[in-house]
Design an enzyme around this catalytic site. Structure first.
Site, PDB file in Angstrom:
ATOM      1  N   GLU A 185     -20.800  -8.097  39.728  1.00  0.00           N
ATOM      2  CA  GLU A 185     -20.025  -8.931  38.809  1.00  0.00           C
ATOM      3  C   GLU A 185     -19.088  -9.864  39.578  1.00  0.00           C
ATOM      4  OE1 GLU A 185     -18.269  -6.693  35.515  1.00  0.00           O
ATOM      5  OE2 GLU A 185     -16.425  -7.715  36.022  1.00  0.00           O
ATOM      6  N   CYS A 219     -13.341 -14.671  41.659  1.00  0.00           N
ATOM      7  CA  CYS A 219     -13.176 -13.286  42.090  1.00  0.00           C
ATOM      8  C   CYS A 219     -14.564 -12.731  42.400  1.00  0.00           C
ATOM      9  CB  CYS A 219     -12.505 -12.482  40.963  1.00  0.00           C
ATOM     10  SG  CYS A 219     -12.400 -10.719  41.338  1.00  0.00           S
ATOM     11  N   CYS A 225     -18.830   1.446  43.696  1.00  0.00           N
ATOM     12  CA  CYS A 225     -17.697   1.708  44.588  1.00  0.00           C
ATOM     13  C   CYS A 225     -17.539   3.211  44.761  1.00  0.00           C
ATOM     14  CB  CYS A 225     -16.410   1.105  44.018  1.00  0.00           C
ATOM     15  SG  CYS A 225     -15.003   1.348  45.124  1.00  0.00           S
ATOM     16  N   CYS A 255     -11.181   4.942  41.554  1.00  0.00           N
ATOM     17  CA  CYS A 255      -9.849   4.804  40.947  1.00  0.00           C
ATOM     18  C   CYS A 255      -9.997   5.020  39.434  1.00  0.00           C
ATOM     19  CB  CYS A 255      -9.266   3.428  41.242  1.00  0.00           C
ATOM     20  SG  CYS A 255      -9.130   3.112  43.014  1.00  0.00           S
ATOM     21  N   CYS A 278     -10.682   2.125  36.742  1.00  0.00           N
ATOM     22  CA  CYS A 278     -11.578   1.045  37.129  1.00  0.00           C
ATOM     23  C   CYS A 278     -13.021   1.373  36.768  1.00  0.00           C
ATOM     24  CB  CYS A 278     -11.445   0.819  38.630  1.00  0.00           C
ATOM     25  SG  CYS A 278     -12.667  -0.309  39.289  1.00  0.00           S
ATOM     26  N   GLY A 323     -16.183  -2.960  44.264  1.00  0.00           N
ATOM     27  CA  GLY A 323     -16.246  -2.435  45.626  1.00  0.00           C
ATOM     28  C   GLY A 323     -14.947  -2.578  46.385  1.00  0.00           C
ATOM     29  N   GLU A 324     -14.903  -1.890  47.503  1.00  0.00           N
ATOM     30  CA  GLU A 324     -13.743  -1.930  48.396  1.00  0.00           C
ATOM     31  C   GLU A 324     -14.127  -2.804  49.595  1.00  0.00           C
ATOM     32  OE1 GLU A 324     -10.447  -0.972  48.981  1.00  0.00           O
ATOM     33  OE2 GLU A 324     -10.941  -1.965  50.871  1.00  0.00           O
ATOM     34  N   SER A 350      -8.347  -7.790  48.752  1.00  0.00           N
ATOM     35  CA  SER A 350      -7.595  -6.745  48.072  1.00  0.00           C
ATOM     36  C   SER A 350      -8.191  -5.383  48.428  1.00  0.00           C
ATOM     37  CB  SER A 350      -7.691  -6.977  46.560  1.00  0.00           C
ATOM     38  OG  SER A 350      -7.070  -5.924  45.881  1.00  0.00           O
ATOM     39  N   SER A 404      -3.595  -2.345  46.638  1.00  0.00           N
ATOM     40  CA  SER A 404      -3.486  -1.777  45.287  1.00  0.00           C
ATOM     41  C   SER A 404      -2.697  -0.482  45.361  1.00  0.00           C
ATOM     42  CB  SER A 404      -4.891  -1.490  44.745  1.00  0.00           C
ATOM     43  OG  SER A 404      -5.614  -2.677  44.672  1.00  0.00           O
ATOM     44  N   LEU A 405      -1.505  -0.513  44.852  1.00  0.00           N
ATOM     45  CA  LEU A 405      -0.600   0.634  44.970  1.00  0.00           C
ATOM     46  C   LEU A 405      -0.672   1.509  43.710  1.00  0.00           C
ATOM     47  CD1 LEU A 405       1.205   1.372  47.302  1.00  0.00           C
ATOM     48  CD2 LEU A 405       3.064   0.126  46.200  1.00  0.00           C
ATOM     49  N   HIS A 406      -0.268   0.958  42.598  1.00  0.00           N
ATOM     50  CA  HIS A 406      -0.394   1.560  41.257  1.00  0.00           C
ATOM     51  C   HIS A 406       0.450   2.812  41.022  1.00  0.00           C
ATOM     52  CE1 HIS A 406      -3.466  -1.361  41.235  1.00  0.00           C
ATOM     53  NE2 HIS A 406      -4.405  -0.619  41.760  1.00  0.00           N
ATOM     54  N   ASN A 427      -5.948  -3.214  31.511  1.00  0.00           N
ATOM     55  CA  ASN A 427      -6.934  -3.819  30.629  1.00  0.00           C
ATOM     56  C   ASN A 427      -7.924  -2.710  30.237  1.00  0.00           C
ATOM     57  OD1 ASN A 427      -8.036  -5.999  29.374  1.00  0.00           O
ATOM     58  ND2 ASN A 427      -8.726  -7.009  31.245  1.00  0.00           N
ATOM     59  N   CYS A 480     -12.483  -5.232  35.589  1.00  0.00           N
ATOM     60  CA  CYS A 480     -13.399  -5.279  36.716  1.00  0.00           C
ATOM     61  C   CYS A 480     -14.534  -4.267  36.587  1.00  0.00           C
ATOM     62  CB  CYS A 480     -12.586  -4.993  37.968  1.00  0.00           C
ATOM     63  SG  CYS A 480     -13.528  -4.488  39.376  1.00  0.00           S
TER      64      CYS A 480
HETATM   65  S1  SF4 Z   1     -10.141  -0.369  42.010  1.00  0.00           S
HETATM   66 FE1  SF4 Z   1     -11.327  -1.142  43.738  1.00  0.00          FE
HETATM   67  S2  SF4 Z   1     -11.393   0.590  45.173  1.00  0.00           S
HETATM   68 FE2  SF4 Z   1     -10.779   1.444  43.191  1.00  0.00          FE
HETATM   69  S3  SF4 Z   1     -12.721   2.097  42.222  1.00  0.00           S
HETATM   70 FE3  SF4 Z   1     -12.291   0.000  41.535  1.00  0.00          FE
HETATM   71  S4  SF4 Z   1     -13.434  -1.303  42.943  1.00  0.00           S
HETATM   72 FE4  SF4 Z   1     -13.248   0.711  43.917  1.00  0.00          FE
END
Ligand code: SF4
Length: 347
Positions: free
Chosen positions: A95, A108, A115, A119, A122, A163-164, A195, A218-220, A294, A337
């Site tokens: 995507e 983006c 991934c 998280c 996500c 993905g990371e 990111s 990405s802290l959160h 979201n 995402c």
């Molecule tokens: S936020 Fe980023 S690192 Fe975390 S699961 Fe989603 S895509 Fe992967």
């Protein structure tokens, strides 16, 4: 039907293309002509590269392709945010998002199919990692979206889709260098943001690359108990380690880091959470980007209440933290995402 694998030009540096072209054509300027069609004229088909001889175009089509993805879905939000689902040669779905605003046109992009990091909020991590994307697949997202939106010249690229990126380090960095290359897209490095969920070794490696890119972490959550729960990679790299890495990154690069903080109703949205965040960031040259959650299929998380969001922002501001709130975009088109691609994978 699987596409046959060819050399993907958008995954090559100009000198790599020149080397491969030597088997087909002796004139070095042919390589420059091809890059000019792709990056300057936005032409992604050999058939339309009219200054190449017909025979050469036919030969090139057998071995090369300018881009390597096929668009299979596109949804345009009422705010013009456009979400694309692309299919890879081996039937993975990824995507990408086009986000036009008054002053910017941001793309983006994704760096992996799926991934591994899971998280909690996500959609991309729900089914685990399928595979890393190739350099060509990463750059192709930009070229295809740019071609679809000729009226909006691309100003920024954010690498925060599926993905990371730092778990696909080599391919992501090569893609960044191609996007930045003077004979390719020529996008200034400072307009490209990577990111990460926070991989310390790779962040330090990135610091030494000498690139003027933006880094966002990405802290959160601002304590380990909560972050272990919503960003599970924290169990491996707790906040103490991550924040020391952030300090080292800033010392090496002399650049500011952006910390992303997705605010989720009843999870990480209290004044106390904001105060913990303030002490965590104490002495670190940074910005904080607050993102109202979201909704994502398959989680019970909810967006924050407006007054909590405001209180959180004001608490940070009152202590002098440089904070912005990211306006939600594309909420009417399966906004978060990974949701569109997940939908295509399950279709
Ligand atoms: S936020 Fe980023 S690192 Fe975390 S699961 Fe989603 S895509 Fe992967």
């Amino acid at each position: 039907m699987c596409m046959k694998k060819k050399h993907v030009i958008s995954g090559l540096f100009p000198d790599e293309l020149q080397k491969l072209l030597k088997d087909f054509v002796s004139q070095a300027y042919r390589g420059r002509q091809i890059l000019d069609w792709i990056y300057e004229k936005n032409i992604l088909s050999f058939s339309k590269m009219s200054n190449l001889p017909d025979k050469l175009r036919d030969e090139l089509k057998l071995v090369f392709e300018p881009v390597s993805l096929i668009e299979v879905d596109k949804q345009i939000s009422s705010d013009k945010t456009t979400k694309y689902v692309f299919k890879t040669y081996d039937d993975e779905y990824i995507e990408s998002v086009f986000i036009p605003t008054r002053k910017r046109a941001t793309i983006c992009i994704s760096t992996q199919a799926g991934c591994a990091f899971g998280c909690m909020f996500c959609a991309s991590g729900k089914n685990g990692l399928k595979r890393n994307l190739s350099v060509g697949e990463i750059v192709s997202q930009v070229l295809l979206i740019r071609k679809d939106n000729p009226e909006n010249p691309i100003t920024n690229i954010v690498i925060m889709g599926m993905g990371e990126p730092l778990a696909n380090y080599e391919n992501t960095l090569k893609a960044v260098r191609i996007l930045n290359h003077p004979e390719c897209l020529r996008l200034a490095a400072r307009r490209i943001t990577i990111s990460t969920c926070g991989l310390p070794e790779q962040i330090l490696r990135l610091a030494k690359e000498g690139l003027q890119i933006e880094l966002s972490i990405s802290l959160h959550a601002a304590n380990n108990v909560l972050r272990n729960r919503i960003v599970p990679v924290n169990k491996k790299y707790p906040l103490e380690h991550l924040m020391q890495t952030a300090r080292d990154y800033i010392r090496i690069t002399n650049r500011v880091i952006t910390f992303e903080y997705v605010i989720i109703d009843g999870v990480n949205d209290t004044k106390r959470d904001a105060e913990q965040l303030i002490s965590l960031l104490n002495g670190i040259k940074c910005k904080v980007n607050i993102i109202p959650f979201n909704p994502v299929d398959g989680t019970d998380f909810r967006p924050p209440k407006a007054f909590k969001l405001e209180e959180f922002q004001e608490t940070l501001q009152a202590s002098g933290v440089n904070v912005t709130v990211r306006r939600s975009r594309g909420t009417d088109i399966k906004g978060a995402c990974g949701q569109l691609a997940a939908h295509s994978n399950n279709a």
